[in-house]
Motif scaffolding. Structure first.
Motif, short mmCIF file in Angstrom:
data_model
loop_
_atom_site.label_atom_id
_atom_site.label_comp_id
_atom_site.label_asym_id
_atom_site.label_seq_id
_atom_site.Cartn_x
_atom_site.Cartn_y
_atom_site.Cartn_z
N ARG A 136 -7.57 3.93 0.87
CA ARG A 136 -7.32 3.26 -0.40
C ARG A 136 -6.07 2.39 -0.31
NH1 ARG A 136 -6.07 6.90 -5.67
NH2 ARG A 136 -4.12 7.12 -4.55
N ALA A 137 -5.10 2.85 0.48
CA ALA A 137 -3.84 2.11 0.57
C ALA A 137 -3.96 0.86 1.44
CB ALA A 137 -2.73 3.02 1.09
N PHE A 169 -10.85 0.88 -6.20
CA PHE A 169 -9.98 0.66 -7.37
C PHE A 169 -9.04 -0.54 -7.21
CE2 PHE A 169 -6.32 1.49 -10.07
CZ PHE A 169 -6.92 1.73 -11.30
N PRO A 170 -8.26 -0.62 -6.11
CA PRO A 170 -7.36 -1.77 -5.98
C PRO A 170 -8.11 -3.10 -5.92
CG PRO A 170 -7.40 -0.48 -3.96
CD PRO A 170 -8.08 0.34 -5.00
N PHE A 178 -6.85 -3.19 0.49
CA PHE A 178 -6.54 -4.51 -0.05
C PHE A 178 -5.62 -5.29 0.89
CE2 PHE A 178 -2.37 -3.28 -1.88
CZ PHE A 178 -2.52 -1.90 -1.91
N GLY A 190 0.85 -1.19 0.00
CA GLY A 190 0.00 0.00 0.00
C GLY A 190 0.88 1.23 0.00
N ARG A 194 -10.97 -3.69 -7.45
CA ARG A 194 -11.42 -3.93 -8.82
C ARG A 194 -10.28 -4.54 -9.63
NH1 ARG A 194 -13.18 1.48 -11.49
NH2 ARG A 194 -13.42 0.82 -13.66
N MET A 195 -9.07 -4.01 -9.42
CA MET A 195 -7.91 -4.51 -10.15
C MET A 195 -7.59 -5.96 -9.74
SD MET A 195 -7.00 -2.28 -12.27
CE MET A 195 -8.60 -1.52 -12.43
N ARG A 196 -8.05 -6.34 -8.55
CA ARG A 196 -7.80 -7.69 -8.07
C ARG A 196 -8.97 -8.60 -8.36
NH1 ARG A 196 -4.68 -4.29 -5.65
NH2 ARG A 196 -2.67 -4.93 -4.79
#
Lengths: 278, 367, 276
Positions: free
Chosen positions: B159-160, B111-112, B163, B91, B114-116
């Motif tokens: 956000r960091a 966002f992270p 995930f 992060g 979604r990317m995962r």
């Protein structure tokens, strides 16, 4: 903003200056506006003031197959030009802004040069070239030529958007797990989209209005709208040209306004730039 | 690619981070000299140093945005030196946050995930969880531009961590905020660090921030580690003059060795003599001393060698500028409660606290 | 290798190739055509041994200089007023500059035909007010060429000047006033020098664009108002392609030399970048 107004003149001087500015602005806008009443004249030739109001010239334009065909041809060409030049120009701007290579400045100057080099030179060069390839007269030929003229608008606008782009957003995306393509489509593209839209708009208008290249390479059956207008202007001052002009201006202004509105909405939605504490 | 396998190393607890001889050069300029450092799992490690000390470059190498010229970096047991940033699963809170301006707070935080490849429902659940952690439950639908600086900072933090990376990097995350907000968020970051057990690598140039937040601080200077230690140890036992001067306020004084024996050093400063329990030094040699203003005391003494040059009232203490007999200046912080201030011009005798004085020869500590 | 291909510089490749084939190659072929088959430069000799060619170059240069001066004289007060007036007025005036900017040259030239014709607006107005009895000939004169070209090129002068005026830090004006400079002195010693980059950029741009003008002079000019571009088109119509190429090459060289000498100041991004 710590900028203060640079005004130095007193109220009287400012008023005089305002009057001069207004006159110059009137000089700019009135000739464009004057076409509107002229296009609605009831007379059969150009006269001012128009003796009466009539939509006869619009009716005539819309009943004439040659005007309509030219309009469609110009729109079709402009759409092709917009798509191709937006793709090529956006990629090009990315390469020019993000890449580092030898001859970069020269390449940029070369890409921008159609904005400066006299239109006739480009037109005849392309004409001679196409003549050899027996390519003259095809709408595709016009579209290809118009693309070279339209691409600088895209490159300029997308470059400006990229220069204002905070690269840390891409680093953040990568850090959060986005690969190169995901980063581009989820982060970079949405943020530079207003720049791309502006570039695309200018590309469309530049092709839609282009006359000189079309003059040389359009065939007798493929007459673009500006070319047909040009030919009518040279033979008569028929007010139907005024009607066509009003329609063409309306298209440009409508595109212009809608893009301005879109950009304003995008700006408002995203608010101030990130990291700007308020 | 398979976005799904980025998150395989995900865990609640933090992972250790190891820099094994990592260096970075830009052309002939060496930004980071070969660096050896172990960050323990769950530890809060700060990189502290002036600008240009290489701390941000080190962080960028850990995040994957700079490629080390030499050396390896490990997270847990995995060598991540060649792993692209998107697959490192660390992060990061960027300086000025780097929130996506075109996405809402929820979209930014999702966002992270979604990317995962997490499902929409999982995304929303996780987003809700971290929004609660940072106290922004009601702001999910806002755009970053509509938030205050402190709120943006929390979004960046959320956000960091959403995930659940084993390591969290923070690059001067509070530098854009005002003083009040900064101390508030400092304790909040501490709390989140405690609760999540995540390893934090924190870059700052603010020594107070590093002192209050870190388990250990890595002080950097000119691309090298000056000292790695717990805040208290750094403050009381700086290994060199730079650390002594950089961390907190210090009086730096020149002294001459008067006499030296095994583990005793008699020194002369400003006409006074002090004895330090330090290794032998050649007599007549120069030694530099550092002493904290709050450790020095003095008392009025008409026969004293020092003079009060200036007194400043600073609330809980008074700050005295003393001129020593040899012309050198000494700053002393004295409790202001109850005591009358000693007026400027008064002669005083300095009480040197031998146990609190650090001696340096050619920059390095003698103790 | 993989790393090399990831270099963003490669993204410029499709565009560069496209322009290479459809723009540079044609222009180079035209340049070669102008040298003659045996590098005798025969087309140049043919073109420039004609007095007409020399005269047209001279006329074109004269038009370009006069148009540049007129444009500057009209643009500076407008730009300065926009820069110093309230935000709303400034926005309206800027729109009045931008709308014609995005209206085609053809339509704007046509507008001047409507305005300046024998039965046109201007003649009608002048007769109505009684200033004149019989219509004055204005269309198809050199006067019409100047009016039309100034109208078309004015935005190219206003925009760069405006942008350099806006870049001036207002505190400099305050400082100058504080140091005892009156309005005239501030204008002369602070504002004029600091807006010079815009003035230069606008002037170079207008001059260079004037050199290549075709549509406006062809529509509103008289028989003697021939520009180099019109001459080139005429030679192409006569199938004298080599001579046309030679004249075009000469015009290109003049354009490029002007830009090479003064082009540093021209920022196309400032003028064509974004609608604002």
């Amino acid at each position: 903003m710590n900028r203060r107004n640079i005004r130095v003149s007193g109220p009287l001087t400012q008023a005089v200056l305002g009057a001069v500015a207004l006159l110059v602005a009137a000089f700019l806008i009135l000739p464009v506006l004057i076409i509107v009443p002229v296009s609605f004249t009831a007379d059969s030739f150009l006269s001012f003031p128009p003796p009466g109001f009539s939509t006869q010239w619009y009716a005539r334009v819309f009943s004439r197959a040659d005007w309509l065909n030219s309009a469609w041809l110009s729109i079709w060409i402009a759409v092709v030009v917009t798509v191709v030049s937006t793709v090529l120009g956006t990629l090009g701007a990315l390469g020019l802004v993000r890449g580092r290579f030898i001859g970069q400045r020269l390449l940029l100057a070369f890409i921008m040069s159609p904005l400066i080099v006299p239109g006739v030179i480009v037109a005849i060069a392309i004409y001679f070239f196409y003549a050899r390839l027996k390519f003259v007269g095809s709408p595709l030929a016009i579209a290809v030529a118009h693309t070279t003229l339209a691409v600088p608008f895209v490159v300029v606008n997308v470059s400006a958007a990229l220069h204002g782009f905070d690269r840390r957003l891409e680093m953040a995306a990568a850090n959060l797990g986005a690969g190169r393509f995901a980063t581009f489509f989820h982060v970079t593209l949405p943020i530079i989209r207003p720049g791309i839209a502006a570039g695309a708009l200018f590309a469309f208008i530049s092709s839609f209005d282009e006359l000189i290249v079309a003059m040389f390479i359009a065939g007798p059956t493929q007459v673009t709208l500006p070319l047909r207008m040009w030919e009518s202007m040279k033979s008569s001052l028929d007010p139907s040209i005024a009607a066509v002009s009003v329609l063409a201006i309306a298209i440009s202004v409508a595109l212009f306004l809608s893009s301005a509105l879109l950009q304003r909405r995008a700006r408002r939605r995203s608010g101030a730039a990130s990291g700007d504490p308020q | 690619m398979g976005a799904g396998d980025i998150g395989t190393t995900r865990s609640r607890a933090g992972s250790p981070v190891r820099f094994a001889g990592v260096s970075k050069s830009f052309g002939s300029f060496v930004a980071v000299h070969p660096l050896v450092l172990d960050v323990k799992e769950g530890e809060f490690m700060s990189f502290l140093g002036p600008s240009g000390s290489g701390k941000t470059t080190t962080l960028m190498m850990l995040a994957g945005f700079e490629e080390p010229t030499d050396g390896r970096i490990y997270i847990g047991h995995q060598d991540i030196t060649a792993v692209p940033p998107a697959r490192r699963n660390v992060g990061m809170v960027f300086q000025s946050y780097a929130l996506f301006p075109h996405m809402t707070v929820e979209q930014n935080i999702a966002f992270p995930l979604r990317m995962r490849g997490l499902s929409k429902a999982e995304q929303m659940r996780e987003v809700g969880r971290v929004l609660e952690i940072v106290g922004l439950e009601r702001f999910g639908r806002r755009f970053p531009g509509q938030l205050s600086g402190g709120q943006q900072q929390r979004v960046a933090l959320a956000r960091a961590i959403v995930f659940q990376p084993p390591v969290l990097l923070m690059d001067e995350p509070l530098s854009a905020l005002d003083k009040y907000l900064r101390s508030h968020l400092q304790s909040e970051i501490r709390r989140i660090h405690r609760d999540l057990g995540i390893t934090v690598v924190y870059v700052t140039h603010d020594q107070d921030e590093a002192m209050t937040m870190s388990d250990r601080i890595c002080v950097m200077r000119d691309g090298r580690i000056a000292q790695v230690d717990a805040p208290e140890a750094l403050y009381s036992r700086p290994q060199d003059e730079f650390v002594a001067g950089f961390l907190g306020e210090s009086n730096m004084l020149d002294a001459v060795v008067a006499f030296s024996a095994e583990r005793t050093l008699q020194l002369e400063i400003g006409g006074d003599r002090i004895v330090l329990p330090v290794a032998r030094q050649p007599a007549g040699g120069q030694v530099r001393l550092s002493v904290r203003p709050e450790h020095v005391a003095f008392h009025p003494d008409p026969a004293g060698g020092a003079t009060v040059a200036d007194v400043t009232y600073v609330g809980d203490h008074r700050r005295y500028d003393l001129r020593l007999a040899d012309g050198g200046m000494l700053i002393v912080k004295a409790q202001s409660t109850g005591a009358e201030p000693v007026p400027p011009g008064a002669r005083v005798t300095v009480d040197w606290p031998a146990a609190q004085i650090r001696a340096f020869s050619e920059g390095t500590a003698l103790q | 290798m993989n790393r090399l291909l990831r270099d963003p510089a490669f993204l410029v490749l499709p565009l560069a190739l496209f322009l290479l084939v459809f723009y540079l190659l044609p222009v180079v072929q035209m340049l070669l055509r102008s040298t003659g088959a045996d590098w005798s430069f025969r087309p140049f000799v043919d073109a420039f041994s004609s007095e007409v060619t020399l005269k047209v170059f001279w006329l074109t240069a004269r038009i370009a200089v006069i148009v540049t001066v007129l444009t500057l004289a009209l643009a500076y007060p407008l730009a300065y007023f926009i820069a110093t007036t309230g935000e709303r007025t400034a926005m309206v005036l800027l729109a009045l500059v931008l709308v014609p900017f995005w209206t085609s040259i053809l339509i704007r030239s046509y507008a001047w035909m409507v305005l300046l014709g024998q039965n046109g607006v201007v003649n009608g107005f002048l007769r109505w007010t009684g200033v004149i009895d019989a219509p004055v000939r204005m269309l198809n004169t050199t006067f019409a060429v100047y009016v039309g070209m100034v109208h078309v090129l004015l935005p190219f002068m206003v925009l760069p000047i405006l942008s350099s005026l806006k870049a001036i830090d207002g505190r400099l004006v305050a400082a100058a006033e504080n140091l005892g400079a009156g309005p005239g002195a501030v204008f002369r010693h602070v504002i004029v020098p600091l807006s010079m980059p815009g003035v230069l950029a606008g002037s170079v741009l207008v001059f260079v664009l004037s050199l290549g003008f075709y549509i406006t002079p062809a529509l509103v000019g008289g028989p003697s108002d021939m520009t180099v571009s019109m001459l080139i088109a005429g030679e192409v119509d006569l199938y004298r392609w080599d001579v046309a190429s030679a004249i075009a090459t000469a015009l290109l060289i003049v354009t490029l030399v002007t830009l090479a000498l003064f082009g540093r100041v021209v920022s196309l991004e400032r003028i064509f970048g974004g609608a604002r």
